[in-house]
Design an enzyme around this catalytic site. Structure first.
Site, PDB file in Angstrom:
ATOM      1  N   GLU A  34       0.817  -1.206   0.000  1.00  0.00           N
ATOM      2  CA  GLU A  34       0.000   0.000   0.000  1.00  0.00           C
ATOM      3  C   GLU A  34       0.854   1.262   0.000  1.00  0.00           C
ATOM      4  O   GLU A  34       0.521   2.253  -0.646  1.00  0.00           O
ATOM      5  CB  GLU A  34      -0.957   0.011   1.198  1.00  0.00           C
ATOM      6  CG  GLU A  34      -2.082  -1.020   1.100  1.00  0.00           C
ATOM      7  CD  GLU A  34      -2.923  -0.836  -0.159  1.00  0.00           C
ATOM      8  OE1 GLU A  34      -2.983   0.290  -0.690  1.00  0.00           O
ATOM      9  OE2 GLU A  34      -3.511  -1.824  -0.614  1.00  0.00           O
ATOM     10  N   TYR A  66      -6.462   6.605   3.994  1.00  0.00           N
ATOM     11  CA  TYR A  66      -6.574   5.580   2.957  1.00  0.00           C
ATOM     12  C   TYR A  66      -5.912   4.278   3.392  1.00  0.00           C
ATOM     13  O   TYR A  66      -6.516   3.199   3.344  1.00  0.00           O
ATOM     14  CB  TYR A  66      -5.954   6.045   1.622  1.00  0.00           C
ATOM     15  CG  TYR A  66      -5.754   4.846   0.727  1.00  0.00           C
ATOM     16  CD1 TYR A  66      -6.832   4.284   0.053  1.00  0.00           C
ATOM     17  CD2 TYR A  66      -4.518   4.180   0.676  1.00  0.00           C
ATOM     18  CE1 TYR A  66      -6.685   3.121  -0.673  1.00  0.00           C
ATOM     19  CE2 TYR A  66      -4.363   3.022  -0.051  1.00  0.00           C
ATOM     20  CZ  TYR A  66      -5.453   2.492  -0.716  1.00  0.00           C
ATOM     21  OH  TYR A  66      -5.313   1.331  -1.411  1.00  0.00           O
ATOM     22  N   ASP A  97      -9.309   6.214  -2.329  1.00  0.00           N
ATOM     23  CA  ASP A  97      -8.195   6.734  -3.120  1.00  0.00           C
ATOM     24  C   ASP A  97      -8.763   7.358  -4.392  1.00  0.00           C
ATOM     25  O   ASP A  97      -9.969   7.546  -4.520  1.00  0.00           O
ATOM     26  CB  ASP A  97      -7.219   5.601  -3.444  1.00  0.00           C
ATOM     27  CG  ASP A  97      -7.831   4.601  -4.398  1.00  0.00           C
ATOM     28  OD1 ASP A  97      -9.078   4.543  -4.474  1.00  0.00           O
ATOM     29  OD2 ASP A  97      -7.090   3.886  -5.083  1.00  0.00           O
ATOM     30  N   CYS A 125     -25.042   2.150 -12.436  1.00  0.00           N
ATOM     31  CA  CYS A 125     -24.293   3.407 -12.557  1.00  0.00           C
ATOM     32  C   CYS A 125     -25.167   4.537 -13.092  1.00  0.00           C
ATOM     33  O   CYS A 125     -25.634   4.503 -14.233  1.00  0.00           O
ATOM     34  CB  CYS A 125     -23.074   3.214 -13.465  1.00  0.00           C
ATOM     35  SG  CYS A 125     -22.020   4.671 -13.581  1.00  0.00           S
TER      36      CYS A 125
END
Length: 389
Positions: free
Chosen positions: A46, A129, A147, A217
């Site tokens: 990460e 994050y 992010d 969406c």
DNA sequence: AAGCCGGGGGT
DNA sequence: ACCCCAGGCTT
């Protein structure tokens, strides 16, 4: 429930999670840090992946885990070896903080990553994050990891018009993610967001017809995908002008300087760099645009300045080539460097006195022991190409 | 909130 | 030339 989710029933959310996660099970990328749920492996990945693409990270990651297989190894690592392992990745404070956090974990948490998100967030280099990423992937806690990918995907899913360049916007996306994340597979859910953002829901040319969740969406339904995410523009990189001085002594060694321990490219090594004001006839221009055809008096003056600066700062007086042999350009996120690179040969053996503490004569055969930032790599490659030795 | 902090790839 | 990327720290 947020306003953005008004039309999403609990049933619809579950339908969405099932659709999304079954896609992820089939299509997820095979990545080294996905081999298991080891918090250390996930953590290192990460940090490396911050502002850095997967393809770039993979070789660094494999090498890094080989060099420092445990948190203890990382805590004990020599800082120069550590920096060398990060060479070329950029944002070098990441690796310094990584080691600071490793030491924190050894001293405060018995060498094991804490499971409490509030404690994870106290570690150096770990922000909101990364806290969410580690908590969800290593410990299966339903914490969002917001992010750039997530903000892009979510802004399209719900037609969110907040400016994602503003730090305050992150909370809006965290709230939505908290509502839709699958509490049974939070790590997979967060990673599905990453994979979707990198493969399908891309910034400029999303392939919505291939998207596994296009039926959910809102911007796909309305055809407004390219209007999201809303992001204000960054300022342009500011130009800075340098003379680079490649100086060789009569033993075939080159003068290297270690940069300050704070700031840009901290603790990394370069040939001496002298900042110059590129003001010619009241015009601010890149040296690169002038060196090839600048007037002779300017050329002479530049060389005189260089001779003086190098003598004052490094106590050496090489014989210079009269003109720079290459002009190196290097773009950072916020700066644009223009380096006119000169070559100087030291004739007399007067190179062993009064050298500043942060400087060294180094033979090229030992360059691999020093961490070179991008501009330095470019200067050296240009030298090798030009002089072929 | 804004600025600082790298480097590589895509368009 | 401009944008983007599995952001965080400092001021």
């Amino acid at each position: 429930m947020t306003n953005e989710l008004n039309n999403w029933s609990k049933t619809k959310i579950k339908d969405f999670q099932a659709t999304f996660l079954s896609w992820y099970d089939l299509e997820k990328r095979t990545l080294p840090w996905r081999e298991n749920n080891d918090p250390y492996r996930i953590w290192v990945s990460e940090i490396m992946l911050q502002q850095t693409r997967v393809d770039t990270v993979i070789p660094y990651y494999l090498n890094f885990m080989n060099l420092f297989p445990t948190i203890q190894d990382l805590a004990d690592a020599d800082e120069d070896v550590l920096l060398k392992a990060w060479e070329g990745l950029g944002y070098y404070s990441r690796v310094r903080n990584l080691q600071k956090a490793a030491i924190q974990i050894v001293t405060e948490f018995n060498g094991e990553m804490p499971k409490d998100p509030a404690l994870i967030a106290t570690l150096k280099g770990i922000g909101p994050y990364t806290t969410g990423a580690i908590s969800s992937m290593a410990f299966q806690l339903p914490i969002p990891a917001v992010d750039g990918n997530v903000m892009r995907v979510v802004s399209r899913l719900f037609e969110i018009s907040e400016d994602i360049a503003k730090p305050a916007s992150r909370k809006t996306f965290e709230k939505i993610m908290t509502d839709i994340i699958d509490p049974h597979k939070p790590g997979d859910f967060n990673q599905a967001m990453m994979d979707l953002g990198s493969s399908t829901c891309t910034p400029t040319t999303p392939t919505c017809n291939l998207c596994p969740i296009n039926e959910f969406c809102q911007s796909f339904e309305k055809g407004t995908m390219l209007q999201y995410p809303v992001k204000s523009k960054k300022k342009k990189a500011k130009p800075v002008y340098y003379i680079g001085a490649i100086i060789k002594n009569n033993r075939g060694e080159f003068l290297l300087e270690k940069r300050e321990e704070k700031g840009l490219l901290a603790n990394m090594w370069t040939f001496p760099l002298v900042e110059e004001e590129p003001i010619i006839e009241n015009t601010l221009l890149p040296l690169g645009g002038l060196t090839s055809k600048q007037p002779e008096d300017i050329e002479k003056q530049t060389l005189e300045n260089l001779t003086k600066e190098i003598k004052e700062n490094y106590q050496v007086e090489p014989v210079w080539l009269k003109k720079p042999f290459v002009e190196v350009k290097h773009i950072f996120s916020h700066l644009k460097w223009f380096i006119a690179v000169y070559f100087g040969q030291l004739i007399e053996d007067n190179d062993h006195e009064e050298l500043p503490k942060n400087c060294k004569w180094v033979h090229p055969s030992e360059f691999d022991q020093y961490t070179f930032p991008g501009p330095q790599q470019k200067m050296w490659q240009a030298y090798l190409t030009k002089f072929k030795d």
